[in-house]
Design an enzyme around this catalytic site. Structure first.
Site, PDB file in Angstrom:
ATOM      1  N   GLY A   1      13.248 -10.411   5.911  1.00 16.05           N
ATOM      2  CA  GLY A   1      12.380  -9.439   5.279  1.00 16.05           C
ATOM      3  C   GLY A   1      11.762  -9.983   4.009  1.00 16.05           C
ATOM      4  O   GLY A   1      11.847 -11.178   3.707  1.00 16.05           O
TER       5      GLY A   1
ATOM      6  N   THR B   1      12.752  -9.090   1.044  1.00 15.56           N
ATOM      7  CA  THR B   1      13.733  -9.127  -0.036  1.00 15.56           C
ATOM      8  C   THR B   1      15.030  -9.818   0.337  1.00 15.56           C
ATOM      9  O   THR B   1      15.803 -10.178  -0.553  1.00 15.56           O
ATOM     10  CB  THR B   1      14.066  -7.696  -0.524  1.00 15.56           C
ATOM     11  OG1 THR B   1      14.483  -6.889   0.588  1.00 15.56           O
ATOM     12  CG2 THR B   1      12.844  -7.052  -1.162  1.00 15.56           C
TER      13      THR B   1
ATOM     14  N   ASP C   1       9.682  -5.417  12.042  1.00 13.52           N
ATOM     15  CA  ASP C   1      10.910  -4.747  11.628  1.00 13.52           C
ATOM     16  C   ASP C   1      10.881  -3.266  12.000  1.00 13.52           C
ATOM     17  O   ASP C   1      11.884  -2.715  12.482  1.00 13.52           O
ATOM     18  CB  ASP C   1      11.158  -4.926  10.131  1.00 13.52           C
ATOM     19  CG  ASP C   1       9.971  -4.507   9.263  1.00 13.52           C
ATOM     20  OD1 ASP C   1       8.846  -4.335   9.790  1.00 13.52           O
ATOM     21  OD2 ASP C   1      10.171  -4.361   8.043  1.00 13.52           O
TER      22      ASP C   1
ATOM     23  N   THR D   1      11.029  -3.674   0.369  1.00 17.61           N
ATOM     24  CA  THR D   1       9.917  -3.797  -0.563  1.00 17.61           C
ATOM     25  C   THR D   1       9.006  -2.587  -0.418  1.00 17.61           C
ATOM     26  O   THR D   1       8.566  -1.993  -1.402  1.00 17.61           O
ATOM     27  CB  THR D   1       9.133  -5.091  -0.288  1.00 17.61           C
ATOM     28  OG1 THR D   1      10.006  -6.197  -0.459  1.00 17.61           O
ATOM     29  CG2 THR D   1       7.953  -5.224  -1.227  1.00 17.61           C
TER      30      THR D   1
ATOM     31  N   THR E   1      14.059   7.367 -21.061  1.00 16.96           N
ATOM     32  CA  THR E   1      13.077   6.653 -20.256  1.00 16.96           C
ATOM     33  C   THR E   1      13.673   6.076 -18.975  1.00 16.96           C
ATOM     34  O   THR E   1      13.073   6.175 -17.895  1.00 16.96           O
ATOM     35  CB  THR E   1      12.428   5.535 -21.092  1.00 16.96           C
ATOM     36  OG1 THR E   1      11.739   6.127 -22.186  1.00 16.96           O
ATOM     37  CG2 THR E   1      11.440   4.729 -20.259  1.00 16.96           C
TER      38      THR E   1
END
EC number: 2.7.1.33
Length: 260
Positions: free
Chosen positions: A18, A20, A111, A133, A183
């Site tokens: 993939g 990642t 995939d 991703t 944050t």
């Protein structure tokens, strides 16, 4: 992997490359997926990791890749040192009773295709949600008909994109809160929340189309983070390799399988 298992290597291996990570596993004699290995993904060290983890020689490699051409070529070169035959899975308009919705099959990532193959073999209907991703969602009806899907940035990619435009916004950290007070938590809540909202909308529309809510199968490296907020989801991390195993065993002869 133990030294004993390397001394008796199986004849066929499965590889899911993939954007990642690289996952691989032996193809068992019964057509199932053996123990899964997750290997480093960087182009500069993936070949060395494969050489260290894989048997010195095996018969056939089956590869499903959505990675860049450069990384794919590096993996193919490494595989060529271990086996005499490499076969690349490709999306097909129809396979083993499953039909995809795309008029141009090559535009549906392999995939996503293989995840649908696996879910059809398990017995549909089903909603496939891959979180890597990209975040992808695909709907399959009980008859094996793919009704289409969605593609969006994954939460991790959203964080990276925000950081690229505003460096003060960190790419990691924080916890999901409905209304965050700092944050990091706000970023985690916003990006995870966007993914969760898309998945919830997909489940709702799938139920409307099918007449009942289909099982939701989550897979991919970023999927586990979302599971606590998807209580009805099923965690199916090996779905692509499972589909690749079905694709491989459907071939009558590995020497007739399409080369890469």
């Amino acid at each position: 992997m133990s030294a004993t298992s390397k001394s008796r290597p199986p004849g066929r291996w499965l590889f899911d490359l993939g954007n990642t990570r690289l996952k691989c596993a032996p193809l068992r004699a019964d057509g199932g997926v053996g123990e899964v290995l997750a290997l480093p993904h960087r182009i500069e060290d993936v070949a060395a990791a494969m050489d260290a983890a894989l048997p010195a020689r095996f018969e056939v490699a089956y590869l499903a890749s959505v990675a860049s051409p450069e990384l794919t070529a590096t993996v193919l070169d490494a595989l060529s040192r271990h086996c005499g035959r490499i076969s690349c899975a490709r999306t097909q308009p129809r396979f083993a009773g499953m039909t995809i919705a795309y008029a141009r099959p090559h535009k549906l990532g392999v995939d996503r295709f293989l995840a649908l193959v696996a879910l059809h073999r398990r017995g549909g209907p089903a909603l496939s949600c891959g979180v890597g991703t990209a975040l992808t969602v695909d709907l399959l009806d009980a008859g094996g008909r793919h009704l289409g899907g969605r593609i969006a940035p994954s939460p991790a990619l959203m964080r990276e994109a925000l950081n690229a435009r505003a460096a003060q916004l960190p790419v990691s950290g924080g916890d999901y809160r409905e209304f965050a007070a700092d944050t990091e938590d706000a970023l985690a809540s916003g990006c995870d929340g966007a993914a969760l909202a898309l998945i919830a909308r997909s489940v709702e529309e799938a139920a409307r189309l099918l007449g009942s809510k289909p099982p939701l199968h989550v897979h991919g490296g970023g999927g586990e983070r979302l599971l606590p907020m998807l209580p009805s989801a099923r965690w199916s991390p090996g779905l692509v390799l499972e589909g690749l195993a079905h694709w491989a065993t459907a071939e009558l002869d590995p020497l007739e399988s399409p080369p890469c």
